[in-house]
Design an enzyme around this catalytic site. Structure first.
Site, PDB file in Angstrom:
ATOM      1  N   ASP A 277      54.688  53.946  39.399  1.00 37.32           N
ATOM      2  CA  ASP A 277      53.581  53.011  39.429  1.00 37.32           C
ATOM      3  C   ASP A 277      53.050  53.261  38.033  1.00 37.32           C
ATOM      4  O   ASP A 277      52.745  54.486  37.281  1.00 37.32           O
ATOM      5  CB  ASP A 277      52.356  53.505  40.280  1.00 37.32           C
ATOM      6  CG  ASP A 277      51.262  52.596  40.369  1.00 37.32           C
ATOM      7  OD1 ASP A 277      50.492  53.020  39.293  1.00 37.32           O
ATOM      8  OD2 ASP A 277      51.083  51.886  41.047  1.00 37.32           O
ATOM      9  N   ILE A 278      53.153  51.984  37.199  1.00 39.73           N
ATOM     10  CA  ILE A 278      52.593  51.826  35.847  1.00 39.73           C
ATOM     11  C   ILE A 278      50.979  52.224  35.845  1.00 39.73           C
ATOM     12  O   ILE A 278      50.309  51.773  36.517  1.00 39.73           O
ATOM     13  CB  ILE A 278      52.782  50.608  35.165  1.00 39.73           C
ATOM     14  CG1 ILE A 278      54.270  50.430  35.199  1.00 39.73           C
ATOM     15  CG2 ILE A 278      52.218  50.475  33.748  1.00 39.73           C
ATOM     16  CD1 ILE A 278      54.740  48.940  34.666  1.00 39.73           C
ATOM     17  N   ASN A 285      46.185  44.295  31.954  1.00 38.25           N
ATOM     18  CA  ASN A 285      45.988  42.796  32.086  1.00 38.25           C
ATOM     19  C   ASN A 285      44.707  42.635  31.700  1.00 38.25           C
ATOM     20  O   ASN A 285      44.681  41.373  31.240  1.00 38.25           O
ATOM     21  CB  ASN A 285      46.246  42.479  33.686  1.00 38.25           C
ATOM     22  CG  ASN A 285      47.652  42.309  34.027  1.00 38.25           C
ATOM     23  OD1 ASN A 285      48.404  42.089  33.199  1.00 38.25           O
ATOM     24  ND2 ASN A 285      48.095  42.676  35.369  1.00 38.25           N
ATOM     25  N   ASP A 294      52.923  40.925  31.989  1.00 38.56           N
ATOM     26  CA  ASP A 294      54.253  40.282  32.480  1.00 38.56           C
ATOM     27  C   ASP A 294      55.474  41.020  31.495  1.00 38.56           C
ATOM     28  O   ASP A 294      56.493  41.406  31.821  1.00 38.56           O
ATOM     29  CB  ASP A 294      54.520  38.857  32.513  1.00 38.56           C
ATOM     30  CG  ASP A 294      53.631  38.329  33.695  1.00 38.56           C
ATOM     31  OD1 ASP A 294      53.159  39.390  34.844  1.00 38.56           O
ATOM     32  OD2 ASP A 294      53.606  37.094  33.714  1.00 38.56           O
ATOM     33  N   GLU A 320      53.002  46.426  40.326  1.00 37.59           N
ATOM     34  CA  GLU A 320      53.562  47.341  38.882  1.00 37.59           C
ATOM     35  C   GLU A 320      54.104  48.639  39.608  1.00 37.59           C
ATOM     36  O   GLU A 320      54.569  49.560  38.870  1.00 37.59           O
ATOM     37  CB  GLU A 320      52.407  47.800  38.079  1.00 37.59           C
ATOM     38  CG  GLU A 320      51.351  48.910  38.953  1.00 37.59           C
ATOM     39  CD  GLU A 320      50.201  47.954  39.541  1.00 37.59           C
ATOM     40  OE1 GLU A 320      49.041  48.492  39.649  1.00 37.59           O
ATOM     41  OE2 GLU A 320      50.266  46.479  40.009  1.00 37.59           O
TER      42      GLU A 320
END
Length: 546
Positions: A277-278, A285, A294, A320
């Site tokens: 998971d980022i 964002n 993106d 993500e």
């Protein structure tokens, strides 16, 4: 069976070599040695241990570099035990494949599909049901259009056979209603006696995949179903790439996990998975915009794809989150792989509005084991470890341990409602002694009549139900009990199979019209009935397992 294919190939190769040698006056000992040496290794690898052992024993009598010639009678006697084994294996394996080919093919295609027939002609419906279920397909019946629409939306069948003339809704109206769920790749075939040009044109204009004229031929029907379900499978397998990142998607991930799980159960090949998971991706964002977000997802994916090992499978899980599947890898080895990748990502620079920034990721890791070997269970373990990684500071990898609180079992309750005690006891006793897949927890309850059942608080959250409901009971008829059940619960949560001694069309139509999913005619074989119930669990509750 994969190994069977290679056993036959091995037998063919041995026979071919022997036939070639028989055309020669003699052979060299080193050729005989090479032949047996290769046979020993390959035969053992594909499950032909006896043949491998014989070859190994024979090798003890040979010299690898010997130029000595062996006359035909000598080498034929020497290889006689091998020829006998090959002859036995070839004969029985060919017969096995011939006998097993058809049901295996049906099982492979239908393991997660079923067929819905919407038609008010019970004779025709029973015929379709009998023909297709004899070939291993699961068939569910709807006697009118309204019930058919309910089952389409609740259960997403793979293939729908739809009559034009129904007692309540025109078949073309049903086609119009189901256009919105075409993303499920559900094929609809109109079946009608009236195959006029107008009807055919309208059917195709409204989205039908085929128009089949009644009456039907059983052989052609079976082949048609195989063809369409096979095509559906190929279509779904072709759609396996995430559009944004160009890595594999969740559908492909599920297929790979199922395949590796099967290999583990057959051969004990361990594999590990990691959910990544980022960290603080929402902040990316919010700060730089979704276009930059993106680009981060694409850059992250590209870096992992470049760094991963060739055998590893990298998939986008959603948002993500990504999943790395690592075959032949223990969880401790997987930890090393993820730590190397985590360092690599931490050094990768991204740019937005001329300003550089960096990202990190967290990972949860687990491996398959005898205790936990269902893909859904493994994903839940990895997810728990990911949660631990994020809650303890992020930018780290955490390996799952048994100290974690974990439960992935789907609870299924079998309820038998019948005023005949021997039937209740036989069904309950049979299932109590059955060994079910580890991802299901089966509980059994029995009731003497429908009133007693409805007065209890029988329904629990997060539980799926199969109810075997007798048609004729004191105090309250089975149809009336069925109506009460269907007031509150749909077929994707509560499956109702009617137990009936009546084999008349009118009664069965009434049961199906009021929401019965299936019927079992008394007297029935308890083993056959139990297999059918397990099929219902596996195929109609399949969404639980994905």
């Amino acid at each position: 069976m994969i190994n069977d294919k290679y056993k036959i190939m091995m037998c063919d190769r041995i026979i071919s070599t022997i036939n070639k040698w028989e055309q020669q006056p003699s052979i060299k000992e080193h050729d005989l040695y090479t032949f047996l040496h290769n046979l020993k290794g390959t035969a053992g690898s594909i499950g032909m241990e006896d043949l491998s052992e014989i070859a190994g024993t024979k090798l003890n009598f040979l010299e690898e570099q010997s130029e000595e010639s062996w006359e035909k009678d000598n080498w034929k006697d020497f290889l006689l035990p091998i020829e006998e084994v090959v002859s036995f294996v070839e004969t029985n394996m060919q017969r096995h494949i011939q006998e097993e080919h058809e049901p295996h093919f049906a099982s492979a295609i239908n393991s997660k599909n079923f067929i819905l027939v919407i038609d008010d002609d019970m004779v025709f419906v029973s015929y379709i049901k009998t023909v297709l279920e004899a070939k291993g397909f699961m068939v569910i019946v709807a006697h009118n259009g309204q019930r058919g629409l309910e089952l389409i939306y609740e259960l997403s069948p793979a293939l729908v056979f739809l009559d034009i003339k129904l007692p309540d809704i025109n078949g073309f109206s049903i086609l119009e209603n189901i256009n919105k769920i075409k993303s499920n790749h559900m094929f609809v075939a109109i079946m009608s006696v009236d195959d006029s040009k107008e009807n055919r044109a309208m059917a195709f204009d409204l989205g039908a995949f085929d128009f089949i004229k009644k009456p039907l031929d059983a052989t052609i029907l079976t082949s048609y179903v195989r063809n369409r379900l096979s095509f559906k499978q190929e279509l779904e397998l072709s759609i396996v790439t995430d559009e944004l990142t160009q890595v594999f998607n969740r559908k492909y991930m599920n297929l790979q996990l199922e395949l590796l799980t099967e290999q583990y159960e057959k051969n004990g090949e361990v594999f590990s998975i990691a959910i990544t998971d980022i960290d603080f991706f929402k902040k990316v964002n919010d700060t730089y915009g979704h276009i930059v977000g993106d680009e981060v997802l694409k850059g992250f994916s590209s870096s992992i794809m470049s760094a991963k090992r060739e055998e590893d499978v990298f998939c986008r899980y959603g948002g993500e989150e990504f999943v790395l599947i690592m075959p032949n890898t223990t969880k401790n080895a997987a930890f090393g792989v993820l730590e190397r990748m985590r360092k690599l990502i931490g050094e990768q620079q991204f740019t937005a509005n001329g300003q550089p920034f960096f990202i990190t990721f967290s990972a949860g890791i687990t491996e398959i084991s005898e205790q936990i070997r269902h893909p859904k269970a493994l994903m839940e373990q990895a997810d728990q470890s990911l949660y631990k990684a994020k809650s303890s500071g992020r930018n780290r990898s955490v390996v799952f341990t048994n100290d974690e609180v974990f439960s992935s079992v789907q609870k299924v309750k079998l309820i038998v409602i019948d005023d005949v005690s021997i039937i209740r006891n036989l069904v309950a006793g049979y299932f109590m002694n059955m060994q079910l897949p580890e991802d299901y927890l089966l509980e059994i309850e029995t009731y003497e009549n429908g009133v007693e059942f409805l007065q209890t608080k029988w329904h629990e959250e997060n539980t799926k139900y199969i109810i075997l409901l007798d048609g004729i009971m004191p105090k309250m008829d089975g149809i009336d009990v069925l109506k009460e059940i269907r007031k509150n619960y749909q077929s994707n949560e509560v499956i109702v199979s009617m137990l009936t001694g009546r084999n008349d069309e009118e009664y069965l139509l009434e049961a199906l019209a009021n929401g019965a999913d299936d019927f079992i005619v008394k007297p029935f074989n308890i083993a056959d009935a139990s297999n059918r119930i397990l099929q219902l669990v596996n195929r109609l509750f399949v969404k639980v397992r994905q």
